[in-house]
Design a protein around this motif. Structure first.
Motif, PDB file in Angstrom:
ATOM      1  N   ASN A 153       0.837  -1.197   0.000  1.00 11.67           N
ATOM      2  CA  ASN A 153       0.000   0.000   0.000  1.00 11.67           C
ATOM      3  C   ASN A 153       0.871   1.246   0.000  1.00 11.67           C
ATOM      4  OD1 ASN A 153      -2.445  -1.421   0.159  1.00 11.67           O
ATOM      5  ND2 ASN A 153      -2.223  -1.657   2.370  1.00 11.67           N
ATOM      6  N   ASP A 154       0.481   2.224  -0.776  1.00 12.14           N
ATOM      7  CA  ASP A 154       1.203   3.497  -0.808  1.00 12.14           C
ATOM      8  C   ASP A 154       0.796   4.323   0.412  1.00 12.14           C
ATOM      9  OD1 ASP A 154       2.832   5.468  -1.690  1.00 12.14           O
ATOM     10  OD2 ASP A 154       1.740   5.877  -3.544  1.00 12.14           O
ATOM     11  N   HIS A 189      -2.339   7.600  12.465  1.00 10.03           N
ATOM     12  CA  HIS A 189      -1.550   7.639  11.233  1.00 10.03           C
ATOM     13  C   HIS A 189      -0.278   6.803  11.373  1.00 10.03           C
ATOM     14  CE1 HIS A 189      -3.990  10.338   8.970  1.00 10.03           C
ATOM     15  NE2 HIS A 189      -3.797  11.397   9.747  1.00 10.03           N
ATOM     16  N   MET A 190       0.374   6.907  12.523  1.00  8.88           N
ATOM     17  CA  MET A 190       1.610   6.153  12.729  1.00  8.88           C
ATOM     18  C   MET A 190       1.348   4.650  12.736  1.00  8.88           C
ATOM     19  SD  MET A 190       4.241   7.975  12.618  1.00  8.88           S
ATOM     20  CE  MET A 190       5.231   6.493  12.928  1.00  8.88           C
ATOM     21  N   LYS A 191       0.232   4.244  13.312  1.00  9.05           N
ATOM     22  CA  LYS A 191      -0.127   2.826  13.312  1.00  9.05           C
ATOM     23  C   LYS A 191      -0.312   2.328  11.884  1.00  9.05           C
ATOM     24  CE  LYS A 191      -3.471  -0.461  15.215  1.00  9.05           C
ATOM     25  NZ  LYS A 191      -4.685  -0.627  16.077  1.00  9.05           N
ATOM     26  N   SER A 192      -0.996   3.121  11.071  1.00 11.05           N
ATOM     27  CA  SER A 192      -1.213   2.764   9.664  1.00 11.05           C
ATOM     28  C   SER A 192       0.105   2.738   8.898  1.00 11.05           C
ATOM     29  CB  SER A 192      -2.174   3.768   9.015  1.00 11.05           C
ATOM     30  OG  SER A 192      -2.299   3.523   7.629  1.00 11.05           O
ATOM     31  N   ILE A 193       0.958   3.734   9.149  1.00  6.58           N
ATOM     32  CA  ILE A 193       2.254   3.825   8.472  1.00  6.58           C
ATOM     33  C   ILE A 193       3.105   2.594   8.772  1.00  6.58           C
ATOM     34  CG2 ILE A 193       4.467   5.051   8.479  1.00  6.58           C
ATOM     35  CD1 ILE A 193       2.777   7.639   8.962  1.00  6.58           C
ATOM     36  N   ALA A 199       6.973  -2.022   9.637  1.00  7.40           N
ATOM     37  CA  ALA A 199       8.001  -1.502  10.539  1.00  7.40           C
ATOM     38  C   ALA A 199       7.620  -1.777  11.987  1.00  7.40           C
ATOM     39  CB  ALA A 199       8.168   0.002  10.328  1.00  7.40           C
ATOM     40  N   GLY A 200       8.634  -2.024  12.814  1.00  8.47           N
ATOM     41  CA  GLY A 200       8.383  -2.339  14.209  1.00  8.47           C
ATOM     42  C   GLY A 200       8.265  -1.123  15.100  1.00  8.47           C
ATOM     43  N   ASP A 201       8.843   0.004  14.672  1.00 10.86           N
ATOM     44  CA  ASP A 201       8.771   1.227  15.470  1.00 10.86           C
ATOM     45  C   ASP A 201       8.930   2.440  14.567  1.00 10.86           C
ATOM     46  OD1 ASP A 201      11.559   1.554  14.966  1.00 10.86           O
ATOM     47  OD2 ASP A 201      12.023   0.300  16.699  1.00 10.86           O
TER      48      ASP A 201
END
Length: 217
Positions: A153-154, A189-193, A199-201
């Motif tokens: 996903n972009d 947003h960070m959770k989606s990113i 990514a783990g963090d």
């Protein structure tokens, strides 16, 4: 008996080339390489996207070599503008970035070739000829990266904005204040990113995003 000139030999068709890059050393290196090719001629140069579009309209080259990261109008926007002038324009992207995101955007904009600058010495001439003949040529390294992330996903423009702020060292509260959104929205947003980038963090998300090209433009 006076010899008669032989006009039966076919004339070599020169491939007229426009080179667009904001670094003089790159332009000089390409000019040097092309001067040894009998079927190629460098007809013009440009230092940024706006100049590239003007030079293209004036010269109508057969192949345009286009850098991505330039001051003002970037290469991808320049490709869009040139393709409006000539939908059949043949454009080869030259870049230092191996990220799949920039490659995908350039190809979607209409580029026919994508070449890393580190491969200019061995691949430039072959790439120009193949693109001129109507074929697409992409560096194997780029092709592999594109295939790897084909179904990924972009990031949305807002997610990219949030992640760029993270890369600048801002906290969720600072990001929320700057973007006029709530801190919970930033966390969302960070959770989606992190899910999209696997990514783990936060730090790993920034590293992956930079490698893939989300934060280059």
């Amino acid at each position: 008996m006076e010899s008669v000139p032989d006009h039966s030999m076919p004339q070599i068709k020169e491939i007229r080339i426009l080179c667009v890059d904001d670094h003089p050393l790159i332009r000089d290196g390409i000019a040097f390489a092309l001067q040894f090719q009998k079927d190629m001629k460098l007809v013009g140069e440009a230092k940024h996207g706006e100049e590239a579009v003007m030079q293209f309209e004036r010269l109508l080259p057969d192949v345009t070599l286009m850098d991505i990261q330039m001051p003002g109008m970037n290469g991808i926007d320049a490709i869009h503008a040139i393709r409006k002038v000539s939908p059949r324009a043949k454009i080869v992207v030259l870049t230092t970035y191996a990220g799949d995101v920039q490659a995908a955007r350039a190809l979607e904009a209409g580029a026919s070739g994508y070449l890393l600058k580190s491969m200019l010495r061995t691949e430039l001439v072959v790439t120009i000829r193949e693109v001129y003949e109507g074929r697409r040529r992409i560096s194997p390294e780029i092709s592999a990266t594109l295939s790897e992330h084909l179904s990924a996903n972009d990031l949305s423009p807002r997610e990219t904005e949030v992640l760029r702020s993270v890369a600048q060292g801002r906290s969720n509260r600072q990001i929320a204040d700057a973007l006029l959104i709530s801190e919970d929205t930033v966390k969302g947003h960070m959770k989606s990113i992190m899910a999209k980038l696997d990514a783990g963090d936060r730090t790993q998300a920034v590293i992956i995003a930079m490698k893939r090209g989300f934060l280059q433009a």
